[in-house]
Design a protein around this motif. Structure first.
Motif, PDB file in Angstrom:
ATOM      1  N   LEU A 139      39.319   5.405 -35.682  1.00  0.00           N
ATOM      2  CA  LEU A 139      39.373   4.386 -34.641  1.00  0.00           C
ATOM      3  C   LEU A 139      38.238   4.540 -33.641  1.00  0.00           C
ATOM      4  O   LEU A 139      37.641   3.546 -33.214  1.00  0.00           O
ATOM      5  N   ALA A 140      37.917   5.764 -33.266  1.00  0.00           N
ATOM      6  CA  ALA A 140      36.826   5.987 -32.302  1.00  0.00           C
ATOM      7  C   ALA A 140      35.510   5.449 -32.833  1.00  0.00           C
ATOM      8  O   ALA A 140      34.707   4.872 -32.093  1.00  0.00           O
ATOM      9  N   PRO A 169      34.625   1.083 -15.469  1.00  0.00           N
ATOM     10  CA  PRO A 169      34.772   0.609 -16.851  1.00  0.00           C
ATOM     11  C   PRO A 169      34.835   1.782 -17.821  1.00  0.00           C
ATOM     12  O   PRO A 169      34.123   2.773 -17.672  1.00  0.00           O
ATOM     13  N   TRP A 170      35.727   1.664 -18.791  1.00  0.00           N
ATOM     14  CA  TRP A 170      35.909   2.732 -19.764  1.00  0.00           C
ATOM     15  C   TRP A 170      34.896   2.588 -20.889  1.00  0.00           C
ATOM     16  O   TRP A 170      34.806   1.528 -21.505  1.00  0.00           O
ATOM     17  N   PRO A 171      34.177   3.656 -21.181  1.00  0.00           N
ATOM     18  CA  PRO A 171      33.299   3.583 -22.357  1.00  0.00           C
ATOM     19  C   PRO A 171      34.142   3.581 -23.628  1.00  0.00           C
ATOM     20  O   PRO A 171      35.177   4.233 -23.702  1.00  0.00           O
ATOM     21  N   MET A 172      33.718   2.812 -24.595  1.00  0.00           N
ATOM     22  CA  MET A 172      34.466   2.717 -25.841  1.00  0.00           C
ATOM     23  C   MET A 172      34.167   3.930 -26.718  1.00  0.00           C
ATOM     24  O   MET A 172      33.334   4.753 -26.398  1.00  0.00           O
ATOM     25  N   GLY A 173      34.846   4.025 -27.830  1.00  0.00           N
ATOM     26  CA  GLY A 173      34.686   5.162 -28.727  1.00  0.00           C
ATOM     27  C   GLY A 173      35.725   6.225 -28.437  1.00  0.00           C
ATOM     28  O   GLY A 173      36.855   5.941 -28.022  1.00  0.00           O
ATOM     29  N   VAL A 177      39.716   6.179 -26.727  1.00  0.00           N
ATOM     30  CA  VAL A 177      40.888   6.612 -27.502  1.00  0.00           C
ATOM     31  C   VAL A 177      41.582   7.773 -26.787  1.00  0.00           C
ATOM     32  O   VAL A 177      42.818   7.810 -26.712  1.00  0.00           O
ATOM     33  N   ASP A 178      40.810   8.701 -26.234  1.00  0.00           N
ATOM     34  CA  ASP A 178      41.396   9.832 -25.518  1.00  0.00           C
ATOM     35  C   ASP A 178      42.143   9.380 -24.267  1.00  0.00           C
ATOM     36  O   ASP A 178      43.243   9.868 -23.983  1.00  0.00           O
ATOM     37  N   GLN A 179      41.557   8.427 -23.512  1.00  0.00           N
ATOM     38  CA  GLN A 179      42.216   7.953 -22.302  1.00  0.00           C
ATOM     39  C   GLN A 179      43.506   7.190 -22.623  1.00  0.00           C
ATOM     40  O   GLN A 179      44.515   7.360 -21.944  1.00  0.00           O
ATOM     41  N   ILE A 184      49.451   7.155 -22.840  1.00  0.00           N
ATOM     42  CA  ILE A 184      50.699   6.968 -23.584  1.00  0.00           C
ATOM     43  C   ILE A 184      51.527   8.252 -23.575  1.00  0.00           C
ATOM     44  O   ILE A 184      52.747   8.206 -23.393  1.00  0.00           O
ATOM     45  N   LEU A 185      50.890   9.382 -23.750  1.00  0.00           N
ATOM     46  CA  LEU A 185      51.641  10.643 -23.725  1.00  0.00           C
ATOM     47  C   LEU A 185      52.219  10.918 -22.337  1.00  0.00           C
ATOM     48  O   LEU A 185      53.320  11.461 -22.219  1.00  0.00           O
TER      49      LEU A 185
END
Length: 194
Positions: A139-140, A169-173, A177-179, A184-185
Motif C-alpha cells: 500500500l505504501a 499536510p500528510w506526505p503519502m507513502g 500508512v504509519d499515521q 486506528i490503533l
C-alpha cells in the motif's frame, strides 16, 4: 462443507431455543418484566435478533465455504461477525440490563465497544490487503506517487492570501500508512476505555 452446514444449523437451532426459553421466562414473569410495553419491546427485539443471526451466519459460512481468497476473507468474516454479536448483545442488554438491572447495561456496552473497535481495525486490515491484492504491491508503494493529503476546514484555514494549517499536510507513502495505522490503533485502545 457438510461440517460447516451442520455447525450453521446447530447455531441457528441453539439461538432459536435460547430465545424461546427466554420468551417463556419473560411471559411467566420470572425475569421481572411486568409491563405490556416491556413485553412488546422484548418480542420485537427477539424477532429482529432471530432475523439477523441466521442471515449473518449464512453470509459468514458462505465465505468460509468458498474460501477463494483466504487472506481477504478472514477480515470479511471478522467484519460480518459484528451483526450477530451486536444483535445478541443489544438484546441481552435490553433484557438483562435495561429492563431487569439497569446498572448491568454498562457491561454489555463495554463488550460491544470492544468488538466495534476490533471490527474497525479489521476493516483497515481488509482495506490494506485488498489494495495490495488488487495492485500487486504494498500500500505504501501504491500511495507513494499520490500528492500530499491536504486537510479540510477546520484543520486548514484559507482566507485570501493567508493559509494556515492546524495539521500539516500528510506526505503519502509509508508516512501516511504509519499515521493512519497509529490513529486506528489508538482508537482501538481508547474506544473501550471511554
Amino acid at each position: 462443507r457438510r461440517v460447516l452446514r451442520l455447525i450453521w444449523v446447530l447455531v441457528l437451532a441453539f439461538s432459536v431455543i435460547l430465545m424461546i426459553v427466554a420468551g417463556v421466562l419473560v411471559g411467566e414473569g420470572r425475569l421481572g418484566v411486568h409491563f405490556q410495553l416491556h413485553r412488546a419491546v422484548f418480542f420485537a427485539g427477539c424477532f429482529f435478533t432471530l432475523l439477523a443471526i441466521p442471515i449473518s451466519l449464512f453470509g459468514i459460512f458462505q465465505h468460509l465455504e468458498t474460501n477463494s481468497k483466504p487472506h481477504l476473507q478472514r477480515h470479511i468474516v471478522r467484519i460480518l461477525w459484528l451483526v450477530p454479536i451486536y444483535a445478541v448483545n443489544s438484546w441481552l442488554s435490553l433484557m438483562l440490563g435495561v429492563m431487569c438491572h439497569p446498572e448491568n447495561a454498562i457491561y454489555f456496552d463495554t463488550l460491544r465497544e470492544c468488538y466495534e473497535a476490533f471490527t474497525i481495525y479489521s476493516f483497515f486490515c481488509f482495506t490494506v490487503a485488498a489494495v495490495e491484492d488488487l495492485k500487486g504491491m504494498p500500500l505504501a508503494q501504491v500511495l507513494q506517487d499520490k500528492p500530499p493529503m491536504v486537510h479540510w476546514f477546520p484543520l486548514r484555514v484559507k482566507c485570501g492570501q493567508f493559509e494556515g494549517h492546524m495539521v500539516e499536510p500528510w506526505p503519502m507513502g509509508q508516512p501516511f500508512v504509519d499515521q493512519v495505522s497509529w490513529g486506528i490503533l489508538n482508537y482501538v485502545v481508547m474506544k473501550p476505555l471511554m
